[in-house]
Design an enzyme around this catalytic site. Sequence first.
Site, PDB file in Angstrom:
ATOM      1  NE  ARG A 134      -3.905   0.568   1.728  1.00 38.13           N
ATOM      2  CZ  ARG A 134      -5.169   0.660   2.161  1.00 38.13           C
ATOM      3  NH1 ARG A 134      -5.457   1.374   3.234  1.00 38.13           N
ATOM      4  NH2 ARG A 134      -6.136   0.041   1.536  1.00 38.13           N
ATOM      5  CG  HIS A 161      -8.030   0.085  -3.305  1.00 40.63           C
ATOM      6  ND1 HIS A 161      -7.286  -1.058  -3.028  1.00 40.63           N
ATOM      7  CD2 HIS A 161      -8.689   0.365  -2.143  1.00 40.63           C
ATOM      8  CE1 HIS A 161      -7.501  -1.436  -1.780  1.00 40.63           C
ATOM      9  NE2 HIS A 161      -8.347  -0.594  -1.221  1.00 40.63           N
ATOM     10  CD  GLN A 164     -13.078  -1.587  -1.453  1.00 36.99           C
ATOM     11  OE1 GLN A 164     -12.290  -1.593  -0.520  1.00 36.99           O
ATOM     12  NE2 GLN A 164     -14.322  -2.041  -1.322  1.00 36.99           N
ATOM     13  CG  ASP A 256     -13.309   6.599  -1.309  1.00 36.23           C
ATOM     14  OD1 ASP A 256     -13.341   6.350  -0.086  1.00 36.23           O
ATOM     15  OD2 ASP A 256     -12.246   6.613  -1.961  1.00 36.23           O
ATOM     16  CB  CYS A 296     -13.921   1.400  -0.537  1.00 35.81           C
ATOM     17  SG  CYS A 296     -13.265   3.050  -0.235  1.00 35.81           S
ATOM     18  NE  ARG A 323     -10.591  -5.136  -0.191  1.00 32.94           N
ATOM     19  CZ  ARG A 323      -9.693  -4.222   0.220  1.00 32.94           C
ATOM     20  NH1 ARG A 323     -10.125  -3.068   0.687  1.00 32.94           N
ATOM     21  NH2 ARG A 323      -8.390  -4.420   0.114  1.00 32.94           N
TER      22      ARG A 323
HETATM   23  N1   CP Z   1     -11.246  -0.083   1.760  1.00 29.25           N
HETATM   24  C1   CP Z   1      -9.994  -0.188   2.223  1.00 29.25           C
HETATM   25  O1   CP Z   1      -9.031  -0.404   1.485  1.00 29.25           O
HETATM   26  O2   CP Z   1      -9.920  -0.075   3.585  1.00 29.25           O
HETATM   27  P1   CP Z   1      -8.604   0.052   4.444  1.00 29.25           P
HETATM   28  O3   CP Z   1      -8.013   1.415   4.170  1.00 29.25           O
HETATM   29  O4   CP Z   1      -9.080  -0.076   5.862  1.00 29.25           O
HETATM   30  O5   CP Z   1      -7.651  -1.034   4.061  1.00 29.25           O
HETATM   31  N1  NVA Z   2      -9.598   6.852  -1.652  1.00 30.90           N
HETATM   32  C1  NVA Z   2      -9.257   6.379  -0.346  1.00 30.90           C
HETATM   33  C2  NVA Z   2      -9.544   4.920  -0.250  1.00 30.90           C
HETATM   34  C3  NVA Z   2      -9.290   4.330   1.103  1.00 30.90           C
HETATM   35  C4  NVA Z   2      -9.555   2.852   1.149  1.00 30.90           C
HETATM   36  C5  NVA Z   2      -7.794   6.660  -0.076  1.00 30.90           C
HETATM   37  O1  NVA Z   2      -6.962   6.487  -0.978  1.00 30.90           O
HETATM   38  O2  NVA Z   2      -7.477   7.057   1.041  1.00 30.90           O
END
Ligand code: CP
Ligand code: NVA
Length: 349
Positions: A134, A161, A164, A256, A296, A323
Amino acid sequence: MMLTRLVRPRLAQFCGLTTTKLAQKDYSSFVGKDFATLKDFDSNEIQQFLWTANDLKTRIKKDGELFQPLRGKSIGLIFQKRSTRTRVSTETGMGLLGGQSVFLGASDVHIGVGEDLHDSAKVLSSMFDVLLARVFGHDIIETLAASSSVPVINGLSDTYHPLQILADLLTLQEHFGQLKGLKLSWVGDGNNITHSLMIACAKLGMEMRIATPKDFEPNEDVIKYCDKVASKTGSVLHYTNDPKEAVDQANVIITDTWVSMGQEEEKEMRLKLFADYVVNDELVKGAASDWVFMHCLPRYKFEVTDSVFHSKNSIVFPEAENRKWTVMAVMLHLLQDYHPVYPKPKFGF
Ligand code: CP
Ligand code: NVA
């Protein structure tokens, strides 16, 4: 591990098949491949991940089967940003499949601080069977993939992502019984989730209407890519600044956060500019009678009212649970060939 080009021919050679013949089978081999964006997978391959996720959920959760094909395997979890779902779904999912995970948080390891990323990738891939990262810039995923000798899974970058979206599609399939014909509407920021959902809709031939404030539209390159794919698959992607236009007769309303990780300094400005994009009771009145709400998570109270988020139309918690089953499908497929035991769910394509 950019091995698509290498593994498929090698596997084909081993099996005495050409890659064309392999592609004609009803399922593909993803062994050794990276899972960086959904651009790298076609409609059948996306459906294959969903099929396997459904199969694992049925075998393990419904039937209570102990199924541990990944015993002895391990995944390294590189997190430059916070996470609840991605981290926990991967750790518990890998455990269920018999493998183990090691969490490498930003303040615990040298990755991105001091040690060259290529060096870190080489070292980690000599010890793990698969990596999940990540990150901020998507180029970090690409660098990890290029230098790693094992598959790299994108656990969220600033641009994409993909994990997701597999969970979102599985949840929609479970709820509606198929995916074909659903009208999706996106209301809010044109961000990483929007991009991956657009790619999936374009590949699968689905309809998605996207309403963002001016200057917060999806990335232009992603739009160009998706429009090109959509022209071949019959998908309809429509861009607007009007949330009502996006939601009109939609079966699915998705939003989101307006402030993604890394954008914290823009919070005040964003909350003002996004004020007309709240998903509330008034907005959902324009949707189809069977509408559902998705997010998400994590959810902040700005972008959706409690009345919608906690309504009977909200499927955000099944979406979150999925997920787990979807990341399990991805890990399993990148590490070994797997053909589901249960029949393919109806997707309608
Ligand atoms: N939706 C998602 O990726 O959640 P987290 O940021 O908790 O991993
Ligand atoms: N768009 C958000 C998604 C989190 C799961 C971010 O990147 O923070």
